[in-house]
Design a protein around this motif. Structure first.
Motif, PDB file in Angstrom:
ATOM      1  N   VAL A  87       5.830 -17.325   8.184  1.00 56.04           N
ATOM      2  CA  VAL A  87       7.246 -17.886   7.702  1.00 56.04           C
ATOM      3  C   VAL A  87       7.456 -17.052   6.506  1.00 56.04           C
ATOM      4  N   SER A  88       8.460 -17.142   6.011  1.00 53.68           N
ATOM      5  CA  SER A  88       9.347 -16.434   4.907  1.00 53.68           C
ATOM      6  C   SER A  88       8.976 -17.222   3.559  1.00 53.68           C
ATOM      7  N   ASN A  89       8.896 -16.482   2.564  1.00 57.14           N
ATOM      8  CA  ASN A  89       8.565 -17.140   1.428  1.00 57.14           C
ATOM      9  C   ASN A  89       7.249 -17.749   1.040  1.00 57.14           C
ATOM     10  N   THR A  90       6.175 -17.022   1.674  1.00 58.26           N
ATOM     11  CA  THR A  90       4.842 -17.735   1.599  1.00 58.26           C
ATOM     12  C   THR A  90       3.995 -16.456   0.917  1.00 58.26           C
ATOM     13  N   ASP A 193       8.968   5.162  -1.493  1.00 61.11           N
ATOM     14  CA  ASP A 193       9.934   4.467  -2.453  1.00 61.11           C
ATOM     15  C   ASP A 193       9.794   3.134  -2.315  1.00 61.11           C
ATOM     16  N   ALA A 194       8.887   2.456  -1.425  1.00 62.30           N
ATOM     17  CA  ALA A 194       8.860   0.932  -1.235  1.00 62.30           C
ATOM     18  C   ALA A 194       7.693   0.552  -1.560  1.00 62.30           C
ATOM     19  N   CYS A 195       6.583   1.461  -1.980  1.00 57.27           N
ATOM     20  CA  CYS A 195       5.065   0.929  -2.286  1.00 57.27           C
ATOM     21  C   CYS A 195       5.239   0.148  -3.725  1.00 57.27           C
ATOM     22  N   PRO A 196       5.021  -1.065  -3.809  1.00 58.99           N
ATOM     23  CA  PRO A 196       5.129  -1.828  -4.851  1.00 58.99           C
ATOM     24  C   PRO A 196       4.439  -1.455  -6.030  1.00 58.99           C
ATOM     25  N   THR A 197       3.087  -0.974  -5.997  1.00 55.56           N
ATOM     26  CA  THR A 197       2.261  -0.393  -6.934  1.00 55.56           C
ATOM     27  C   THR A 197       2.269   1.236  -7.070  1.00 55.56           C
ATOM     28  N   LYS A 230       3.561  -6.985  -9.718  1.00 53.37           N
ATOM     29  CA  LYS A 230       3.867  -5.925  -8.627  1.00 53.37           C
ATOM     30  C   LYS A 230       3.011  -6.184  -7.267  1.00 53.37           C
ATOM     31  N   MET A 231       2.583  -7.482  -7.191  1.00 52.21           N
ATOM     32  CA  MET A 231       1.890  -7.585  -5.693  1.00 52.21           C
ATOM     33  C   MET A 231       2.771  -8.025  -4.861  1.00 52.21           C
ATOM     34  N   ASP A 232       3.911  -8.495  -5.013  1.00 48.27           N
ATOM     35  CA  ASP A 232       4.902  -8.827  -3.765  1.00 48.27           C
ATOM     36  C   ASP A 232       4.167 -10.147  -3.015  1.00 48.27           C
ATOM     37  N   ASP A 233       3.492 -10.994  -3.667  1.00 48.02           N
ATOM     38  CA  ASP A 233       2.902 -12.235  -2.930  1.00 48.02           C
ATOM     39  C   ASP A 233       2.160 -11.908  -1.882  1.00 48.02           C
ATOM     40  N   TRP A 234       1.305 -10.622  -2.052  1.00 46.74           N
ATOM     41  CA  TRP A 234       0.411 -10.088  -0.709  1.00 46.74           C
ATOM     42  C   TRP A 234      -1.006 -10.792  -1.528  1.00 46.74           C
ATOM     43  N   ILE A 235      -1.596 -11.374  -0.646  1.00 44.09           N
ATOM     44  CA  ILE A 235      -2.921 -11.987  -0.838  1.00 44.09           C
ATOM     45  C   ILE A 235      -4.232 -11.566  -0.241  1.00 44.09           C
ATOM     46  N   LYS A 294     -13.815 -14.390   1.123  1.00 42.88           N
ATOM     47  CA  LYS A 294     -14.494 -15.525   0.739  1.00 42.88           C
ATOM     48  C   LYS A 294     -13.363 -16.310   0.227  1.00 42.88           C
ATOM     49  N   ARG A 295     -13.352 -17.428  -0.025  1.00 42.14           N
ATOM     50  CA  ARG A 295     -12.218 -18.518  -0.324  1.00 42.14           C
ATOM     51  C   ARG A 295     -12.300 -18.225  -1.603  1.00 42.14           C
ATOM     52  N   GLU A 296     -13.148 -17.853  -2.456  1.00 40.23           N
ATOM     53  CA  GLU A 296     -12.952 -17.608  -3.780  1.00 40.23           C
ATOM     54  C   GLU A 296     -12.281 -16.488  -4.231  1.00 40.23           C
ATOM     55  N   GLY A 297     -12.383 -15.355  -3.508  1.00 41.10           N
ATOM     56  CA  GLY A 297     -11.624 -14.128  -3.573  1.00 41.10           C
ATOM     57  C   GLY A 297     -10.142 -14.586  -3.326  1.00 41.10           C
ATOM     58  N   LEU A 298      -9.825 -15.077  -2.382  1.00 42.60           N
ATOM     59  CA  LEU A 298      -8.271 -15.599  -1.798  1.00 42.60           C
ATOM     60  C   LEU A 298      -7.647 -16.252  -3.119  1.00 42.60           C
ATOM     61  N   GLN A 299      -8.503 -17.275  -3.517  1.00 42.80           N
ATOM     62  CA  GLN A 299      -7.911 -18.022  -4.656  1.00 42.80           C
ATOM     63  C   GLN A 299      -7.958 -17.118  -5.957  1.00 42.80           C
ATOM     64  N   ARG A 300      -8.355 -16.335  -6.176  1.00 44.95           N
ATOM     65  CA  ARG A 300      -8.289 -15.116  -7.239  1.00 44.95           C
ATOM     66  C   ARG A 300      -7.095 -14.544  -6.985  1.00 44.95           C
ATOM     67  N   ASN A 301      -6.757 -14.130  -5.802  1.00 45.29           N
ATOM     68  CA  ASN A 301      -5.470 -13.243  -5.375  1.00 45.29           C
ATOM     69  C   ASN A 301      -4.376 -14.182  -5.510  1.00 45.29           C
ATOM     70  N   ILE A 302      -4.492 -15.365  -4.913  1.00 42.78           N
ATOM     71  CA  ILE A 302      -3.361 -16.249  -5.078  1.00 42.78           C
ATOM     72  C   ILE A 302      -2.828 -16.679  -6.603  1.00 42.78           C
ATOM     73  N   SER A 303      -4.046 -16.865  -7.391  1.00 40.20           N
ATOM     74  CA  SER A 303      -3.756 -17.111  -8.879  1.00 40.20           C
ATOM     75  C   SER A 303      -3.165 -15.820  -9.502  1.00 40.20           C
ATOM     76  N   PHE A 304      -3.604 -14.761  -9.239  1.00 37.69           N
ATOM     77  CA  PHE A 304      -2.852 -13.443  -9.872  1.00 37.69           C
ATOM     78  C   PHE A 304      -1.433 -13.400  -9.382  1.00 37.69           C
ATOM     79  N   VAL A 305      -1.270 -13.357  -8.080  1.00 39.77           N
ATOM     80  CA  VAL A 305       0.194 -13.095  -7.552  1.00 39.77           C
ATOM     81  C   VAL A 305       1.118 -14.046  -8.135  1.00 39.77           C
ATOM     82  N   GLN A 306       0.640 -15.290  -8.399  1.00 41.26           N
ATOM     83  CA  GLN A 306       1.523 -16.341  -9.169  1.00 41.26           C
ATOM     84  C   GLN A 306       1.920 -15.905 -10.528  1.00 41.26           C
ATOM     85  N   ILE A 307       1.228 -15.092 -11.157  1.00 42.40           N
ATOM     86  CA  ILE A 307       1.804 -14.695 -12.414  1.00 42.40           C
ATOM     87  C   ILE A 307       2.861 -13.567 -12.300  1.00 42.40           C
ATOM     88  N   LYS A 308       3.999 -13.764 -12.727  1.00 45.10           N
ATOM     89  CA  LYS A 308       5.045 -12.857 -12.529  1.00 45.10           C
ATOM     90  C   LYS A 308       5.252 -11.981 -13.738  1.00 45.10           C
TER      91      LYS A 308
END
Length: 308
Positions: A87-90, A193-197, A230-235, A294-308
């Protein structure tokens, strides 16, 4: 030579029967053109903390050092382009990780292909490789005519784009050999041109240590602070360079049931991703490549992309 031709036709027909998108074959030997590229890549530390890439330098360039008396490298492509997407916006994960872990799915197919070769042709020794040994898959696939190395450093084909896995069988059997195809990137720079990083530092050159896939999967330390926003919500992984590639207009949905996603993966909202429990993680990603973080790595990624 007649036997070589007959055996080659048999192998390609078997590959098709097993669901592979295409099959190309190269003579095993030293990858002369790749040697300076690999050396430059490592010298510029584009591998980041992926220190394993510094090991087995010679083996990466010469399959004869991996398989005794190797004669041929059989390269195979397996489509993973999904019918439905998130779905979009996730928070986003790479399409290749929607279904079951490709390592296991492809390994089984390669075992069956090798068994068929041995049954039909006789005593043939070989080894199967799926992204887990020092083999330069993309180089061999390009050499075998399965596509060209694009400016994003992905293998691209005119017919189906680039959403597929690459695997190899290295065997001690002489076969008919295919030839490389021409490059069809032209003047297009969509991926660069499109690569976020800005990880594609020049056409055909990717700094792996700046890639979102590296940060979200390979890197076990903290993600560098200069990547905030710069992570464009990729986890887990990143598909940006493939999503913008014009050749991927020709991608067709795969027909491999094991790559069909758990419905949860496609429908999770940001809140559901944030609140994922160990139990849900284990259930949804039971046989998935996402388990690597692992779940911990996923949570780290989510926490990081939340910070704009």
């Amino acid at each position: 030579m007649l036997n070589n031709h007959k055996n080659t036709l048999f192998i390609k027909a078997e590959a098709k029967r097993l669901g592979f998108l295409s099959c190309g074959i190269s003579k095993a030997g030293f990858l002369e053109e790749e040697a300076p590229r690999l050396e430059a890549y490592l010298n510029r530390n584009f591998n980041g903390k992926m220190h394993y890439m510094e090991n087995n330098f010679d083996k990466r360039l010469n399959p004869v050092l991996l398989v005794d008396d190797a004669k041929s490298v059989i390269s195979l492509l397996l489509n993973y382009y999904p019918d439905n997407q998130q779905v979009s916006n996730t928070y986003k994960i790479s399409k290749y990780a929607y279904g079951q872990d490709y390592h296991f799915v492809i390994k089984e197919k390669l075992k069956e292909l090798l068994h068929s070769i041995q049954t039909e042709i006789g005593h043939v020794s070989g080894r199967a490789f799926v992204d887990s040994a020092p083999v330069l898959e993309k180089a061999w696939a390009a050499k075998s005519g399965l596509g060209w190395m694009g400016k994003s450093a992905n293998l691209i084909t005119q017919k189906v784009g680039s959403f597929y896995f690459i695997a190899e069988l290295i065997v001690d059997l002489e076969l008919d050999y295919d030839h490389a195809v021409t490059d069809h990137c032209g003047s297009c720079t969509a991926c660069i041109d499109a690569c976020p990083t800005e990880a594609i530092v020049a056409p055909y050159v990717v700094d792996g240590s700046k890639c979102i896939s590296y940060f979200t999967i390979e890197l076990k330390d903290s993600i560098p602070v200069d990547m905030k926003g710069k992570m464009d919500d990729w986890i887990f992984g990143c598909d940006v360079c493939q999503d913008v590639c014009p050749w991927n207009r020709f991608s067709k949905p795969h027909k491999e049931p094991l790559f069909n996603p758990n419905p949860g993966i496609l429908s999770f909202t940001k809140k559901e991703w944030q609140d994922i429990t160990t139990e849900t993680f284990e259930k949804v990603f039971k046989n998935s490549a996402v388990k690597r973080t692992k779940r911990e790595g996923l949570q780290r990624n989510i926490s990081f992309v939340q910070i704009k």
